[in-house]
Design an enzyme around this catalytic site. Structure first.
Site, PDB file in Angstrom:
ATOM      1  N   LYS A  56       2.876   5.280 -10.569  1.00 18.43           N
ATOM      2  CA  LYS A  56       1.610   5.851 -11.051  1.00 18.43           C
ATOM      3  C   LYS A  56       1.731   7.339 -11.327  1.00 18.43           C
ATOM      4  CE  LYS A  56       0.247   1.792 -10.185  1.00 18.43           C
ATOM      5  NZ  LYS A  56       0.469   0.760 -11.169  1.00 18.43           N
ATOM      6  N   TYR A 272      -1.266 -12.490  -4.033  1.00 19.92           N
ATOM      7  CA  TYR A 272      -1.077 -11.057  -4.225  1.00 19.92           C
ATOM      8  C   TYR A 272      -1.122 -10.341  -2.872  1.00 19.92           C
ATOM      9  CZ  TYR A 272      -2.234  -6.247  -5.252  1.00 19.92           C
ATOM     10  OH  TYR A 272      -2.230  -4.882  -5.268  1.00 19.92           O
ATOM     11  N   TYR A 298       5.028  -5.333  -4.225  1.00 26.28           N
ATOM     12  CA  TYR A 298       5.467  -5.204  -5.622  1.00 26.28           C
ATOM     13  C   TYR A 298       6.991  -5.307  -5.788  1.00 26.28           C
ATOM     14  CZ  TYR A 298       0.745  -3.554  -6.586  1.00 26.28           C
ATOM     15  OH  TYR A 298      -0.612  -3.466  -6.707  1.00 26.28           O
TER      16      TYR A 298
END
Ligand SMILES: Cc1ncc(COP(=O)(O)O)c(C=O)c1O
Length: 343
Positions: A56, A272, A298
């Site tokens: 990010k 998730y 992730y």
């Protein structure tokens, strides 16, 4: 488009520099040997500098450049309680003197660990918003979250810059167009012909930005996203349209389609953010053979996807494959028990 031209076009966008760039590329010799597969490299976007790093930070360079250009004083964003994006947004906002406000989906936990602990240390204003995942499509819930945020007295359209979940907007994705350019140049310097880039796909923004960047350069590198959430309907077309919208800021004619990248499914496990057996295997392999830490949400699942493709014989032995380590290590501390249970 030549590298110089793309670099010059990217210079035209407002930007703040937060990251150590270019991030390093390392050859994973031990992993390559163990898997008896293609040559595997890693790009260390987890070690990009600001606030423990991660993907990010690249997006935030352009997003906060835009926020400052618009004269905003607050940055508002959204995510799960362990959002890496939220943590990096707070860190970047603090750097440039903007007030960070977070809307985190769910109840306030008893214990502040991992990313949430870091958000608290940086003094972000945190609002917890209960999120009924089954009730509506995630896309709608995320959209409603924005209008809900605007109903809070500390958020107003005049002074607040709203960043979508994961920094997934055409402006933010310029960060990964720039990363594609950076990879292209690094590989040229290293004298290596890259065949594939593999990355974990959450919102799919990183895949979209990279695909846009490689297409703008006319490069044949194939971007492979490993879906780590199975959260979105119509995921591939939406990645293609984000990539097109991103690239069109630079070349108004371009059209990016689902053929331009590959999305791999089957590596989400039980859901998730729930650690999976294959993800923990990937975490263990990288920790024990390369001294590199992946996370269970992730990058562990992303690397599991890469390993799965190697075992399936997807790559040629002569391929050069680059895995982007997109960060996320603070979640390892928040989910330590679950990870150890699968080790
Ligand atoms: C560590 C990490 N890796 C990968 C991703 C996925 O990136 P994207 O949302 O751009 O698909 C995220 C985003 O949430 C992340 O925090």
């Amino acid at each position: 488009m030549q590298c110089e031209e793309l670099a010059a076009r990217l210079e035209e966008f407002p930007r703040r520099h937060f990251a150590y760039l270019p991030s390093n590329i390392e050859f994973l010799g031990n992993l390559t040997e163990i898997l008896e597969g293609p040559r595997i490299f890693v790009k260390r976007d987890d070690q990009i500098g600001l606030g423990i790093g991660g993907n990010k930070t690249r997006k935030l360079e352009f997003l906060l450049g835009d926020a400052l250009e618009q004269g905003k004083s607050k940055v508002v964003t959204f995510g799960g309680p362990q959002s890496n994006h939220a943590r990096q947004t707070v860190a970047a906002a603090r750097r440039v003197g903007l007030d960070p406000i977070l809307f985190l989906f769910g109840e306030e936990p008893e214990e502040y660990t991992g990313n949430l602990l870091l958000d608290r240390l940086m003094g972000a204003t945190i609002h917890f918003i209960p999120f009924e995942s089954g009730a509506k499509r995630l896309e709608e819930a995320v959209r409603d979250m924005k209008s809900e945020a605007l109903s809070f007295p500390d958020v107003s359209p005049q002074d607040s810059y709203l960043i979508p979940v994961g920094g997934e907007s055409p402006v933010g994705l310029l960060g990964y167009v720039n990363a594609a350019l950076e990879i292209h140049r690094q590989m040229e310097t290293m004298g290596i012909e890259l065949s594939h880039v593999v990355v974990a796909a959450g919102t799919g923004g990183t895949v979209a930005g990279l695909t846009a960047g490689f297409r703008l350069l006319g490069s044949g590198v194939k971007v492979i996203g490993v879906d780590v959430g199975a959260l979105w309907k119509e995921f591939e077309p939406s990645i293609a349209s984000s990539a097109t919208a991103t690239a069109r800021q630079i070349d108004s004619e371009i059209e990016i389609t689902v053929e331009d990248f590959l999305l791999v499914s089957g590596f989400v496990g039980d859901g998730y953010a729930v650690p999976s057996k294959e993800g923990v295997e990937a975490i263990r392999l990288l920790a024990r053979h390369e001294g590199i830490f992946l996370d269970p949400v992730y990058t562990g699942k992303g690397m599991a996807g890469l390993i799965g493709l190697v075992r399936k014989g997807f790559f040629d032995r002569s391929d050069n494959v680059l895995f982007i380590h997109t960060g996320g290590v603070p979640a390892l501390f928040a989910k330590g028990k679950e990870v150890l249970a699968l080790l």
